[in-house]
Design a protein around this motif. Sequence first.
Motif, PDB file in Angstrom:
ATOM      1  N   LEU A   8      54.602 127.758  57.156  1.00  0.00           N
ATOM      2  CA  LEU A   8      53.826 126.877  58.022  1.00  0.00           C
ATOM      3  C   LEU A   8      53.122 127.649  59.129  1.00  0.00           C
ATOM      4  O   LEU A   8      52.021 127.273  59.557  1.00  0.00           O
ATOM      5  CB  LEU A   8      54.732 125.800  58.616  1.00  0.00           C
ATOM      6  CG  LEU A   8      55.245 124.778  57.591  1.00  0.00           C
ATOM      7  CD1 LEU A   8      56.255 123.830  58.229  1.00  0.00           C
ATOM      8  CD2 LEU A   8      54.082 123.992  56.978  1.00  0.00           C
ATOM      9  N   ILE A   9      53.716 128.735  59.590  1.00  0.00           N
ATOM     10  CA  ILE A   9      53.028 129.593  60.562  1.00  0.00           C
ATOM     11  C   ILE A   9      51.751 130.149  59.935  1.00  0.00           C
ATOM     12  O   ILE A   9      50.673 130.107  60.535  1.00  0.00           O
ATOM     13  CB  ILE A   9      53.953 130.737  61.020  1.00  0.00           C
ATOM     14  CG1 ILE A   9      55.044 130.199  61.957  1.00  0.00           C
ATOM     15  CG2 ILE A   9      53.149 131.836  61.724  1.00  0.00           C
ATOM     16  CD1 ILE A   9      56.160 131.187  62.220  1.00  0.00           C
ATOM     17  N   ALA A  10      51.866 130.643  58.710  1.00  0.00           N
ATOM     18  CA  ALA A  10      50.709 131.229  58.024  1.00  0.00           C
ATOM     19  C   ALA A  10      49.642 130.181  57.730  1.00  0.00           C
ATOM     20  O   ALA A  10      48.445 130.412  57.975  1.00  0.00           O
ATOM     21  CB  ALA A  10      51.159 131.892  56.735  1.00  0.00           C
ATOM     22  N   VAL A  11      50.061 129.026  57.237  1.00  0.00           N
ATOM     23  CA  VAL A  11      49.101 127.979  56.851  1.00  0.00           C
ATOM     24  C   VAL A  11      48.425 127.372  58.081  1.00  0.00           C
ATOM     25  O   VAL A  11      47.195 127.198  58.100  1.00  0.00           O
ATOM     26  CB  VAL A  11      49.816 126.885  56.027  1.00  0.00           C
ATOM     27  CG1 VAL A  11      48.902 125.679  55.824  1.00  0.00           C
ATOM     28  CG2 VAL A  11      50.255 127.444  54.682  1.00  0.00           C
ATOM     29  N   ASN A  12      49.201 127.043  59.100  1.00  0.00           N
ATOM     30  CA  ASN A  12      48.598 126.474  60.311  1.00  0.00           C
ATOM     31  C   ASN A  12      47.636 127.451  60.970  1.00  0.00           C
ATOM     32  O   ASN A  12      46.570 127.063  61.458  1.00  0.00           O
ATOM     33  CB  ASN A  12      49.694 126.081  61.305  1.00  0.00           C
ATOM     34  CG  ASN A  12      50.394 124.796  60.931  1.00  0.00           C
ATOM     35  OD1 ASN A  12      49.816 123.921  60.302  1.00  0.00           O
ATOM     36  ND2 ASN A  12      51.658 124.682  61.297  1.00  0.00           N
ATOM     37  N   SER A  13      48.001 128.732  60.977  1.00  0.00           N
ATOM     38  CA  SER A  13      47.126 129.747  61.571  1.00  0.00           C
ATOM     39  C   SER A  13      45.830 129.874  60.770  1.00  0.00           C
ATOM     40  O   SER A  13      44.745 130.000  61.346  1.00  0.00           O
ATOM     41  CB  SER A  13      47.848 131.096  61.635  1.00  0.00           C
ATOM     42  OG  SER A  13      49.002 131.015  62.445  1.00  0.00           O
ATOM     43  N   ALA A  14      45.935 129.828  59.448  1.00  0.00           N
ATOM     44  CA  ALA A  14      44.739 129.914  58.597  1.00  0.00           C
ATOM     45  C   ALA A  14      43.838 128.707  58.813  1.00  0.00           C
ATOM     46  O   ALA A  14      42.606 128.845  58.875  1.00  0.00           O
ATOM     47  CB  ALA A  14      45.150 130.022  57.133  1.00  0.00           C
ATOM     48  N   ALA A  15      44.436 127.522  58.943  1.00  0.00           N
ATOM     49  CA  ALA A  15      43.641 126.322  59.189  1.00  0.00           C
ATOM     50  C   ALA A  15      42.909 126.425  60.522  1.00  0.00           C
ATOM     51  O   ALA A  15      41.731 126.035  60.638  1.00  0.00           O
ATOM     52  CB  ALA A  15      44.544 125.085  59.173  1.00  0.00           C
ATOM     53  N   ALA A  16      43.585 126.960  61.540  1.00  0.00           N
ATOM     54  CA  ALA A  16      42.957 127.115  62.848  1.00  0.00           C
ATOM     55  C   ALA A  16      41.793 128.107  62.784  1.00  0.00           C
ATOM     56  O   ALA A  16      40.748 127.894  63.424  1.00  0.00           O
ATOM     57  CB  ALA A  16      43.998 127.573  63.872  1.00  0.00           C
ATOM     58  N   VAL A  17      41.952 129.176  62.003  1.00  0.00           N
ATOM     59  CA  VAL A  17      40.863 130.138  61.841  1.00  0.00           C
ATOM     60  C   VAL A  17      39.659 129.468  61.180  1.00  0.00           C
ATOM     61  O   VAL A  17      38.508 129.712  61.574  1.00  0.00           O
ATOM     62  CB  VAL A  17      41.322 131.355  61.024  1.00  0.00           C
ATOM     63  CG1 VAL A  17      40.128 132.247  60.662  1.00  0.00           C
ATOM     64  CG2 VAL A  17      42.356 132.166  61.803  1.00  0.00           C
ATOM     65  N   CYS A  18      39.901 128.623  60.202  1.00  0.00           N
ATOM     66  CA  CYS A  18      38.798 127.904  59.543  1.00  0.00           C
ATOM     67  C   CYS A  18      38.029 127.052  60.537  1.00  0.00           C
ATOM     68  O   CYS A  18      36.787 126.995  60.511  1.00  0.00           O
ATOM     69  CB  CYS A  18      39.343 127.037  58.411  1.00  0.00           C
ATOM     70  SG  CYS A  18      39.954 127.967  56.987  1.00  0.00           S
ATOM     71  N   VAL A  19      38.745 126.392  61.432  1.00  0.00           N
ATOM     72  CA  VAL A  19      38.080 125.590  62.465  1.00  0.00           C
ATOM     73  C   VAL A  19      37.251 126.495  63.376  1.00  0.00           C
ATOM     74  O   VAL A  19      36.121 126.167  63.748  1.00  0.00           O
ATOM     75  CB  VAL A  19      39.114 124.791  63.277  1.00  0.00           C
ATOM     76  CG1 VAL A  19      38.452 124.110  64.474  1.00  0.00           C
ATOM     77  CG2 VAL A  19      39.800 123.753  62.397  1.00  0.00           C
ATOM     78  N   GLU A  20      37.807 127.665  63.737  1.00  0.00           N
ATOM     79  CA  GLU A  20      37.067 128.596  64.593  1.00  0.00           C
ATOM     80  C   GLU A  20      35.775 129.053  63.918  1.00  0.00           C
ATOM     81  O   GLU A  20      34.739 129.196  64.569  1.00  0.00           O
ATOM     82  CB  GLU A  20      37.928 129.810  64.942  1.00  0.00           C
ATOM     83  CG  GLU A  20      39.013 129.521  65.942  1.00  0.00           C
ATOM     84  CD  GLU A  20      39.127 130.617  67.004  1.00  0.00           C
ATOM     85  OE1 GLU A  20      38.391 131.620  66.913  1.00  0.00           O
ATOM     86  OE2 GLU A  20      39.951 130.438  67.914  1.00  0.00           O
ATOM     87  N   VAL A  21      35.839 129.310  62.626  1.00  0.00           N
ATOM     88  CA  VAL A  21      34.635 129.730  61.901  1.00  0.00           C
ATOM     89  C   VAL A  21      33.561 128.646  61.988  1.00  0.00           C
ATOM     90  O   VAL A  21      32.381 128.934  62.216  1.00  0.00           O
ATOM     91  CB  VAL A  21      34.972 130.050  60.430  1.00  0.00           C
ATOM     92  CG1 VAL A  21      33.696 130.233  59.607  1.00  0.00           C
ATOM     93  CG2 VAL A  21      35.843 131.301  60.345  1.00  0.00           C
ATOM     94  N   LEU A  22      33.963 127.400  61.817  1.00  0.00           N
ATOM     95  CA  LEU A  22      33.004 126.294  61.923  1.00  0.00           C
ATOM     96  C   LEU A  22      32.427 126.190  63.332  1.00  0.00           C
ATOM     97  O   LEU A  22      31.221 125.950  63.509  1.00  0.00           O
ATOM     98  CB  LEU A  22      33.690 124.977  61.538  1.00  0.00           C
ATOM     99  CG  LEU A  22      34.120 124.846  60.075  1.00  0.00           C
ATOM    100  CD1 LEU A  22      34.883 123.537  59.862  1.00  0.00           C
ATOM    101  CD2 LEU A  22      32.911 124.909  59.144  1.00  0.00           C
ATOM    102  N   LEU A  23      33.271 126.376  64.342  1.00  0.00           N
ATOM    103  CA  LEU A  23      32.783 126.334  65.729  1.00  0.00           C
ATOM    104  C   LEU A  23      31.819 127.479  66.003  1.00  0.00           C
ATOM    105  O   LEU A  23      30.827 127.320  66.725  1.00  0.00           O
ATOM    106  CB  LEU A  23      33.971 126.395  66.693  1.00  0.00           C
ATOM    107  CG  LEU A  23      34.885 125.170  66.712  1.00  0.00           C
ATOM    108  CD1 LEU A  23      36.110 125.428  67.581  1.00  0.00           C
ATOM    109  CD2 LEU A  23      34.136 123.929  67.219  1.00  0.00           C
ATOM    110  N   ASN A  24      32.107 128.640  65.412  1.00  0.00           N
ATOM    111  CA  ASN A  24      31.204 129.768  65.567  1.00  0.00           C
ATOM    112  C   ASN A  24      29.860 129.491  64.917  1.00  0.00           C
ATOM    113  O   ASN A  24      28.796 129.793  65.479  1.00  0.00           O
ATOM    114  CB  ASN A  24      31.843 131.018  64.974  1.00  0.00           C
ATOM    115  CG  ASN A  24      30.919 132.222  65.000  1.00  0.00           C
ATOM    116  OD1 ASN A  24      30.366 132.614  63.973  1.00  0.00           O
ATOM    117  ND2 ASN A  24      30.730 132.804  66.163  1.00  0.00           N
TER     118      ASN A  24
END
Length: 208
Positions: free
Chosen positions: A124-140
């Motif tokens: 869950l640490i890995a998956v939640n972190s990956a999901a957060a990175v995906c959101v950051e990419v969209l914000l970028n």
Amino acid sequence: MTDHARAAAALLRDSGQFKWYVIPLLLVVIYVYATEVERRNWNVFFAGLALWGMDWFNEIWNSLVFHATGRAPVWGTSGPTAYQILIGLNIEICFMFAIMGVAAAKMLPPKETRILGLPNRPVLIAVNSAAAVCVEVLLNKAGVLTWDWSWWHAGVPYLIWLLGYVPFFIACFWVYDLPSVRSKALAVGAILGIDALGLIVFGALGWL
């Protein structure tokens, strides 16, 4: 200094940017934590604060990178905001991270539960972190979260994942699993205490 950094720096702690929606957002955050207090759900309460505190830690060192290089922070927020607290942290992001830890903790299964045969916490640490990175990419891509260093961008997401989010969820789940309310309070107090010390010292020096 990059154009993105210059735009973000121009917004820093400018009270003229204030928007009234900050008040209901603040009440939402208070309500989220008040609900956990009402239920005496200290696991979730302190886990949420732990993740929020880790974000403050990241935002402080990000500001120090900007001060040290004079070029750009690792990430910046130069878009519209109701208040720009630090070079990479606005009030909307601050409130979002205050709630993120609560949401992540509330979805935790029992520690002994396994996912695909693996312990659930690391997964869950890995998956939640990956999901957060995906959101950051969209914000970028939307232009509201900026990256100006060649080693920190969507094409090389590993550092964003490893430094940007994995520590958040490690701290969140670790505090959640601590055996007593006292140990949770001490852990969160240490995280927030380090943050407060950094804000006071580096703020007084004018480095933030």
